[in-house]
Design an enzyme around this catalytic site. Structure first.
Site, PDB file in Angstrom:
ATOM      1  N   LYS A  34     -56.537 -29.857  48.087  1.00  0.00           N
ATOM      2  CA  LYS A  34     -57.422 -28.922  48.786  1.00  0.00           C
ATOM      3  C   LYS A  34     -57.948 -29.536  50.078  1.00  0.00           C
ATOM      4  O   LYS A  34     -57.970 -28.887  51.143  1.00  0.00           O
ATOM      5  CB  LYS A  34     -58.595 -28.557  47.871  1.00  0.00           C
ATOM      6  N   CYS A  41     -65.218 -24.601  54.809  1.00  0.00           N
ATOM      7  CA  CYS A  41     -63.992 -25.271  54.362  1.00  0.00           C
ATOM      8  C   CYS A  41     -63.485 -26.238  55.429  1.00  0.00           C
ATOM      9  O   CYS A  41     -63.650 -27.443  55.311  1.00  0.00           O
ATOM     10  CB  CYS A  41     -62.920 -24.238  54.028  1.00  0.00           C
TER      11      CYS A  41
END
Length: 402
Positions: A201, A255
């Protein structure tokens, strides 16, 4: 099956709704009573196309209920924020707090999954906390990490169709997590271990941050060289193996603007390019603010009065209401702080009101402005006139024409 989702934000709530839609009994938890109240009333507290109708359906049929506290379930999902501290050190306190909240409820055979973007080793650290408090659960529950990969504005489709990476604390945990996600995910479920899944991720978002930094650096070079950066990138991308992104006014959201720090904090010497990309993208917002300030000063010297300036957009990307880590918001704040008594109109069509800024409708702001500053390429902005006597500063390609 009953699943408990800890966190009903931009990822937790949509995931809970989709899971409920596919027959899973969902208990959603959020520390904000207003979020809980709106959710139980079938009212979406975020902007996401098509999600409102799904929420109404699953609340009405009793598949989803929200509360401020967890209840005993078969599976528990940690979908809470993981911000960084002032020194860019990752803060996993929310994940730990959510974990401790469900600790008394865990029983043999339960599944515990972290979806929150986390530093490498977080899943193992939470497992240690669980087993320290509940040693009788050692090797009796399933623990895994499974990050989301969704694009705001297309979440309904991507939660179902995107591939997922699932990393268990052990192979049995991986299989148990796959069993759960296969109930509503049609994309491929890729097996790995929890450390690799955590790093995957971070790698995905750091890679995008580096690519954006290249585009933003090109914008600096082109500005100095007198070259239209939009035309340049469009032409360069005609090469069959080149795909340069468009520049913007920085990088925002929870993010791409955050995740690279989870790598640089733990591996500072090994992540120099990732760290440099972060610096470039952070600097872009300051560069844009200086451009606006210089244009305002130039206008005042030439016209003998201060300009009316329309700052177009506050969100971190087009057509959403999410202002987290938004470079546009930083630019607006910097410009307003440096320009006393300036007539600055702030526009964000996806937000009804802001607790700091008075918002102006985009058409009204455009009509009144002497200087129009495009910070976010919201779709409505693309309908505004391109041929105008106004000074246009386009940092996000609203008028690029491609």
């Amino acid at each position: 099956m009953k699943a408990c989702f800890m966190g009903l934000g931009y990822i937790g709530l949509p995931t809970a709704i989709i899971a409920a839609k596919h027959g899973i009994q969902i208990h959603g938890v959020d520390i904000n009573p207003k979020v809980v109240e709106k959710t139980n009333a079938g009212q979406l507290h975020i902007i996401e196309p098509g999600m409102q109708e799904l929420l109404e359906e699953v609340v009405k049929n009793g598949q989803l209920k929200a509360d401020t506290k967890p209840v005993e379930s078969d599976a528990y999902f940690m979908v809470v924020p993981t911000p960084f501290k002032g020194d860019h050190q990752p803060d996993t306190s929310y994940v730990e707090a959510a974990t401790r909240a469900v600790l008394p409820l865990l029983k043999e055979g339960d599944l515990y999954v972290i979806e929150s973007t986390s530093p490498v080793g977080t899943t193992e650290a939470m497992a240690e906390i669980i087993f320290a408090e509940r040693p009788e659960l050692k090797d009796k529950i399933y623990i895994a990490y499974c990050p989301e990969r969704v694009l705001p504005g297309n979440v309904i489709y991507e939660l179902v169709h995107n591939d997922r990476v699932i990393g268990g604390l052990n192979p049995e945990s991986t299989e148990k997590a796959i069993e759960f996600y296969s109930q509503f995910v049609t994309g491929q479920l890729h097996k790995t271990n929890c450390r690799t899944a955590e790093m995957c991720k971070l790698t995905e978002n750091s890679s995008r941050d580096v690519q954006i930094a290249f585009a933003n650096e090109l914008s600096f070079i082109c500005d100095k060289a007198g070259i239209n950066v939009w035309e340049l990138i469009n032409l360069a991308n005609k090469h069959p193996r080149v795909n340069i992104l468009w520049p913007g006014c920085g990088v925002g959201g929870h993010c791409i603007a955050v995740d690279p720090y989870f790598i640089t904090a733990e591996f500072p010497m090994e992540s120099r390019m990732i760290g440099q990309a972060r610096q470039i993208n952070n600097y872009k917002a300051f560069w844009c603010a200086e451009k606006v300030q210089n244009e305002m000063l130039k206008f005042e010297l030439e016209k003998g009065r201060k300009p009316v300036v329309a700052m177009m957009g506050l969100a971190f990307k087009p057509d959403i209401d999410d202002l987290r880590e938004s470079p546009a918001k930083q630019i607006v704040a910097k410009v307003m702080q440096s320009c006393n008594n300036a007539n600055i109109l702030i526009v964000e069509p996806n937000v009804e009101e802001h607790n700091v800024y008075k918002l102006t409708p985009y058409q009204e702001a455009f009509d009144k402005a002497d200087v129009v500053v495009y910070l976010v390429a919201h779709t409505p902005f693309k309908t505004l006139p391109k041929d105008t006597d106004k000074v246009i500063l386009d940092f996000c390609g609203v008028n690029k024409g491609f």
